[in-house]
Design a protein around this motif. Structure first.
Motif, PDB file in Angstrom:
ATOM      1  N   ARG A  22       0.857  -1.190   0.000  1.00  0.00           N
ATOM      2  CA  ARG A  22       0.000   0.000   0.000  1.00  0.00           C
ATOM      3  C   ARG A  22       0.890   1.236   0.000  1.00  0.00           C
ATOM      4  NH1 ARG A  22      -3.077   0.710   5.293  1.00  0.00           N
ATOM      5  NH2 ARG A  22      -1.148   1.708   5.926  1.00  0.00           N
ATOM      6  N   ASP A  24       0.432   5.387   0.168  1.00  0.00           N
ATOM      7  CA  ASP A  24      -0.552   6.453   0.337  1.00  0.00           C
ATOM      8  C   ASP A  24      -0.054   7.768  -0.258  1.00  0.00           C
ATOM      9  OD1 ASP A  24       1.139   7.640   2.236  1.00  0.00           O
ATOM     10  OD2 ASP A  24       0.017   6.845   3.937  1.00  0.00           O
ATOM     11  N   GLU A  48      -5.811  -3.020   6.929  1.00  0.00           N
ATOM     12  CA  GLU A  48      -6.186  -1.602   6.936  1.00  0.00           C
ATOM     13  C   GLU A  48      -6.123  -1.069   5.515  1.00  0.00           C
ATOM     14  OE1 GLU A  48      -3.358   0.446   9.319  1.00  0.00           O
ATOM     15  OE2 GLU A  48      -3.496  -1.002  10.934  1.00  0.00           O
ATOM     16  N   THR A  49      -7.186  -0.420   5.088  1.00  0.00           N
ATOM     17  CA  THR A  49      -7.160   0.251   3.790  1.00  0.00           C
ATOM     18  C   THR A  49      -7.305   1.749   4.024  1.00  0.00           C
ATOM     19  OG1 THR A  49      -9.543  -0.012   3.497  1.00  0.00           O
ATOM     20  CG2 THR A  49      -8.128  -1.725   2.554  1.00  0.00           C
ATOM     21  N   LYS A  50      -6.878   2.519   3.030  1.00  0.00           N
ATOM     22  CA  LYS A  50      -6.963   3.972   3.128  1.00  0.00           C
ATOM     23  C   LYS A  50      -7.574   4.531   1.849  1.00  0.00           C
ATOM     24  CE  LYS A  50      -3.155   5.410   6.067  1.00  0.00           C
ATOM     25  NZ  LYS A  50      -1.941   6.229   6.060  1.00  0.00           N
ATOM     26  N   LYS A  51      -8.312   5.616   1.997  1.00  0.00           N
ATOM     27  CA  LYS A  51      -8.930   6.274   0.852  1.00  0.00           C
ATOM     28  C   LYS A  51      -7.897   6.864  -0.107  1.00  0.00           C
ATOM     29  CE  LYS A  51     -13.270   7.724   2.101  1.00  0.00           C
ATOM     30  NZ  LYS A  51     -14.263   8.587   2.592  1.00  0.00           N
ATOM     31  N   ASP A  52      -6.805   7.374   0.440  1.00  0.00           N
ATOM     32  CA  ASP A  52      -5.807   8.063  -0.390  1.00  0.00           C
ATOM     33  C   ASP A  52      -4.648   7.157  -0.795  1.00  0.00           C
ATOM     34  OD1 ASP A  52      -4.518   7.777   2.040  1.00  0.00           O
ATOM     35  OD2 ASP A  52      -3.675   9.799   2.027  1.00  0.00           O
ATOM     36  N   ASP A  72      -6.954  -0.085  -6.637  1.00  0.00           N
ATOM     37  CA  ASP A  72      -7.585   0.562  -5.492  1.00  0.00           C
ATOM     38  C   ASP A  72      -8.345  -0.489  -4.700  1.00  0.00           C
ATOM     39  OD1 ASP A  72      -8.505   2.559  -3.831  1.00  0.00           O
ATOM     40  OD2 ASP A  72     -10.085   3.206  -5.180  1.00  0.00           O
ATOM     41  N   PRO A  74     -11.446  -0.799  -1.572  1.00  0.00           N
ATOM     42  CA  PRO A  74     -12.428  -0.006  -0.811  1.00  0.00           C
ATOM     43  C   PRO A  74     -11.937   0.275   0.602  1.00  0.00           C
ATOM     44  CG  PRO A  74     -13.371  -2.108  -1.524  1.00  0.00           C
ATOM     45  CD  PRO A  74     -11.949  -2.087  -1.953  1.00  0.00           C
ATOM     46  N   ASP A  75     -12.245   1.435   1.115  1.00  0.00           N
ATOM     47  CA  ASP A  75     -11.872   1.832   2.469  1.00  0.00           C
ATOM     48  C   ASP A  75     -12.629   0.964   3.468  1.00  0.00           C
ATOM     49  OD1 ASP A  75     -10.500   3.366   4.331  1.00  0.00           O
ATOM     50  OD2 ASP A  75     -12.084   4.865   4.440  1.00  0.00           O
ATOM     51  N   ARG A  76     -11.920   0.443   4.476  1.00  0.00           N
ATOM     52  CA  ARG A  76     -12.571  -0.381   5.527  1.00  0.00           C
ATOM     53  C   ARG A  76     -12.692   0.397   6.802  1.00  0.00           C
ATOM     54  NH1 ARG A  76      -9.820  -6.262   5.560  1.00  0.00           N
ATOM     55  NH2 ARG A  76      -9.970  -6.685   3.372  1.00  0.00           N
TER      56      ARG A  76
END
Length: 76
Positions: A22, A24, A48-52, A72, A74-76
């Motif tokens: 990942r 960011d 953990e995922t992040k939007k950015d 990409d 999805p945000d969790r």
């Protein structure tokens, strides 16, 4: 998430070390890791995922790095 590793003849590769990386917006990296089974699949828990952030899968096979395209999650 599952990462599947096959050789040039499309046979599953057992015991390969796979990672989902990942990156960011601040260019910070986090690696999530797993090893492939006899079916050539590594189940990697991206906790953990992040939007950015964007992600890619990477594996070292025959001493060479292989990477997926950026994707990409999805945000969790």
């Amino acid at each position: 998430m599952s990462v599947r590793v096959v050789d040039k003849d499309d046979n599953p590769v057992e015991g390969a070390h796979a990672q989902v990386v990942r990156i960011d917006a601040a260019r910070d990296e986090r690696r999530f890791e797993g090893d492939t089974t006899e079916l050539g699949a590594a189940i990697i828990d991206v906790t953990e995922t992040k939007k950015d952030a964007l992600y890619y899968a990477e594996v070292i096979y025959d001493d060479a790095p292989y990477r997926s395209h950026l994707f990409d999650l999805p945000d969790r």
